[in-house]
Design a protein around this motif. Structure first.
Motif, PDB file in Angstrom:
ATOM      1  N   GLN A   9      25.045  12.302 102.206  1.00 34.26           N
ATOM      2  CA  GLN A   9      24.003  13.168 101.653  1.00 34.26           C
ATOM      3  C   GLN A   9      24.604  14.327 100.861  1.00 34.26           C
ATOM      4  OE1 GLN A   9      21.537  14.929 104.709  1.00 34.26           O
ATOM      5  NE2 GLN A   9      20.872  16.560 103.365  1.00 34.26           N
ATOM      6  N   GLN A  10      25.555  15.033 101.450  1.00 35.97           N
ATOM      7  CA  GLN A  10      26.155  16.184 100.781  1.00 35.97           C
ATOM      8  C   GLN A  10      27.008  15.757  99.589  1.00 35.97           C
ATOM      9  OE1 GLN A  10      25.493  19.205 100.855  1.00 35.97           O
ATOM     10  NE2 GLN A  10      27.217  20.214  99.872  1.00 35.97           N
ATOM     11  N   ARG A  11      27.759  14.685  99.754  1.00 31.75           N
ATOM     12  CA  ARG A  11      28.604  14.204  98.660  1.00 31.75           C
ATOM     13  C   ARG A  11      27.758  13.911  97.433  1.00 31.75           C
ATOM     14  NH1 ARG A  11      29.568   9.430  96.833  1.00 31.75           N
ATOM     15  NH2 ARG A  11      28.782   8.260  98.622  1.00 31.75           N
ATOM     16  N   LYS A  12      26.638  13.235  97.638  1.00 32.70           N
ATOM     17  CA  LYS A  12      25.758  12.895  96.520  1.00 32.70           C
ATOM     18  C   LYS A  12      25.054  14.125  95.968  1.00 32.70           C
ATOM     19  CE  LYS A  12      25.053   8.068  97.727  1.00 32.70           C
ATOM     20  NZ  LYS A  12      24.093   7.041  98.169  1.00 32.70           N
ATOM     21  N   ALA A  13      24.686  15.060  96.856  1.00 34.15           N
ATOM     22  CA  ALA A  13      23.982  16.272  96.426  1.00 34.15           C
ATOM     23  C   ALA A  13      24.835  17.119  95.483  1.00 34.15           C
ATOM     24  CB  ALA A  13      23.565  17.100  97.639  1.00 34.15           C
ATOM     25  N   ILE A  14      26.141  17.112  95.686  1.00 29.95           N
ATOM     26  CA  ILE A  14      27.016  17.906  94.815  1.00 29.95           C
ATOM     27  C   ILE A  14      27.619  17.073  93.687  1.00 29.95           C
ATOM     28  CG2 ILE A  14      27.507  19.616  96.592  1.00 29.95           C
ATOM     29  CD1 ILE A  14      30.205  18.283  97.070  1.00 29.95           C
ATOM     30  N   GLY A  15      27.159  15.818  93.570  1.00 26.15           N
ATOM     31  CA  GLY A  15      27.607  14.964  92.474  1.00 26.15           C
ATOM     32  C   GLY A  15      29.038  14.477  92.613  1.00 26.15           C
ATOM     33  N   MET A  16      29.494  14.332  93.833  1.00 22.97           N
ATOM     34  CA  MET A  16      30.868  13.901  94.090  1.00 22.97           C
ATOM     35  C   MET A  16      30.902  12.397  94.348  1.00 22.97           C
ATOM     36  SD  MET A  16      33.459  15.216  97.112  1.00 22.97           S
ATOM     37  CE  MET A  16      33.848  16.813  96.433  1.00 22.97           C
ATOM     38  N   LYS A  17      31.806  11.716  93.700  1.00 28.88           N
ATOM     39  CA  LYS A  17      31.992  10.280  93.933  1.00 28.88           C
ATOM     40  C   LYS A  17      32.898  10.094  95.141  1.00 28.88           C
ATOM     41  CE  LYS A  17      31.520   9.188  89.099  1.00 28.88           C
ATOM     42  NZ  LYS A  17      31.007   7.967  88.575  1.00 28.88           N
ATOM     43  N   GLN A  18      32.834   8.914  95.723  1.00 28.25           N
ATOM     44  CA  GLN A  18      33.682   8.628  96.878  1.00 28.25           C
ATOM     45  C   GLN A  18      35.155   8.849  96.539  1.00 28.25           C
ATOM     46  OE1 GLN A  18      32.767   4.702  98.410  1.00 28.25           O
ATOM     47  NE2 GLN A  18      31.472   5.587  99.997  1.00 28.25           N
ATOM     48  N   LYS A  19      35.569   8.422  95.358  1.00 28.61           N
ATOM     49  CA  LYS A  19      36.988   8.566  94.998  1.00 28.61           C
ATOM     50  C   LYS A  19      37.386  10.028  94.908  1.00 28.61           C
ATOM     51  CE  LYS A  19      36.521   8.249  89.988  1.00 28.61           C
ATOM     52  NZ  LYS A  19      37.011   7.630  88.779  1.00 28.61           N
ATOM     53  N   ASP A  20      36.445  10.899  94.509  1.00 24.60           N
ATOM     54  CA  ASP A  20      36.738  12.331  94.444  1.00 24.60           C
ATOM     55  C   ASP A  20      36.882  12.920  95.846  1.00 24.60           C
ATOM     56  OD1 ASP A  20      36.550  12.238  91.640  1.00 24.60           O
ATOM     57  OD2 ASP A  20      34.377  12.551  91.726  1.00 24.60           O
ATOM     58  N   LEU A  21      36.030  12.497  96.766  1.00 25.73           N
ATOM     59  CA  LEU A  21      36.148  12.957  98.140  1.00 25.73           C
ATOM     60  C   LEU A  21      37.448  12.457  98.754  1.00 25.73           C
ATOM     61  CD1 LEU A  21      35.196  14.386 100.656  1.00 25.73           C
ATOM     62  CD2 LEU A  21      33.691  12.443 101.145  1.00 25.73           C
ATOM     63  N   LEU A  22      37.799  11.220  98.480  1.00 26.53           N
ATOM     64  CA  LEU A  22      39.063  10.682  98.985  1.00 26.53           C
ATOM     65  C   LEU A  22      40.250  11.497  98.475  1.00 26.53           C
ATOM     66  CD1 LEU A  22      38.336   6.869  98.639  1.00 26.53           C
ATOM     67  CD2 LEU A  22      38.610   8.153 100.781  1.00 26.53           C
ATOM     68  N   ALA A  23      40.205  11.912  97.216  1.00 22.65           N
ATOM     69  CA  ALA A  23      41.283  12.728  96.650  1.00 22.65           C
ATOM     70  C   ALA A  23      41.345  14.086  97.343  1.00 22.65           C
ATOM     71  CB  ALA A  23      41.079  12.912  95.150  1.00 22.65           C
ATOM     72  N   GLN A  24      40.192  14.692  97.602  1.00 28.07           N
ATOM     73  CA  GLN A  24      40.149  15.976  98.298  1.00 28.07           C
ATOM     74  C   GLN A  24      40.691  15.845  99.722  1.00 28.07           C
ATOM     75  OE1 GLN A  24      39.347  19.131  97.256  1.00 28.07           O
ATOM     76  NE2 GLN A  24      39.432  18.142  95.255  1.00 28.07           N
ATOM     77  N   LEU A  25      40.368  14.748 100.372  1.00 26.16           N
ATOM     78  CA  LEU A  25      40.867  14.523 101.728  1.00 26.16           C
ATOM     79  C   LEU A  25      42.375  14.319 101.714  1.00 26.16           C
ATOM     80  CD1 LEU A  25      38.054  12.231 103.149  1.00 26.16           C
ATOM     81  CD2 LEU A  25      38.482  14.634 103.700  1.00 26.16           C
ATOM     82  N   GLN A  26      42.865  13.613 100.707  1.00 25.12           N
ATOM     83  CA  GLN A  26      44.297  13.366 100.620  1.00 25.12           C
ATOM     84  C   GLN A  26      45.070  14.678 100.424  1.00 25.12           C
ATOM     85  OE1 GLN A  26      45.486  10.422  97.735  1.00 25.12           O
ATOM     86  NE2 GLN A  26      47.270   9.913  98.952  1.00 25.12           N
TER      87      GLN A  26
END
Length: 82
Positions: free
Chosen positions: A20-37
């Motif tokens: 929900q939050q990832r989509k609300a801020i317009g973040m793609k899964q690959k962008d979240l994965l990069a932030q986690l990395q």
């Protein structure tokens, strides 16, 4: 945007909020994965998809990194606050 084919699981309580939050801020899964990395969490696309689908558990250190990456509180992810 693809829709989820499989029903949500019961392996965690944060998956739906992460998506929900990832989509609300317009973040793609690959962008979240990069932030986690950047934060030392080595998660692949399949793992994130399973996490969001509540088909995979979440470690405490992953929870902290996810909250930081999405700029939300741990309490919000856990459903303790709106």
């Amino acid at each position: 945007m693809r829709t989820r084919k499989q029903a949500l699981g019961d392996m965690n309580i944060i998956g739906a909020k992460v998506e929900q939050q990832r989509k609300a801020i317009g973040m793609k899964q690959k962008d979240l994965l990069a932030q986690l990395q950047i934060r030392g969490i080595d998660l692949n696309a399949s793992g994130l998809s399973k996490l969001e689908g509540q088909l995979r558990g979440v470690a405490d250190y992953e929870l902290k990194a996810i909250a930081e990456s999405l700029n939300v509180s741990l309490e919000w992810l856990l459903g303790c606050e709106e």
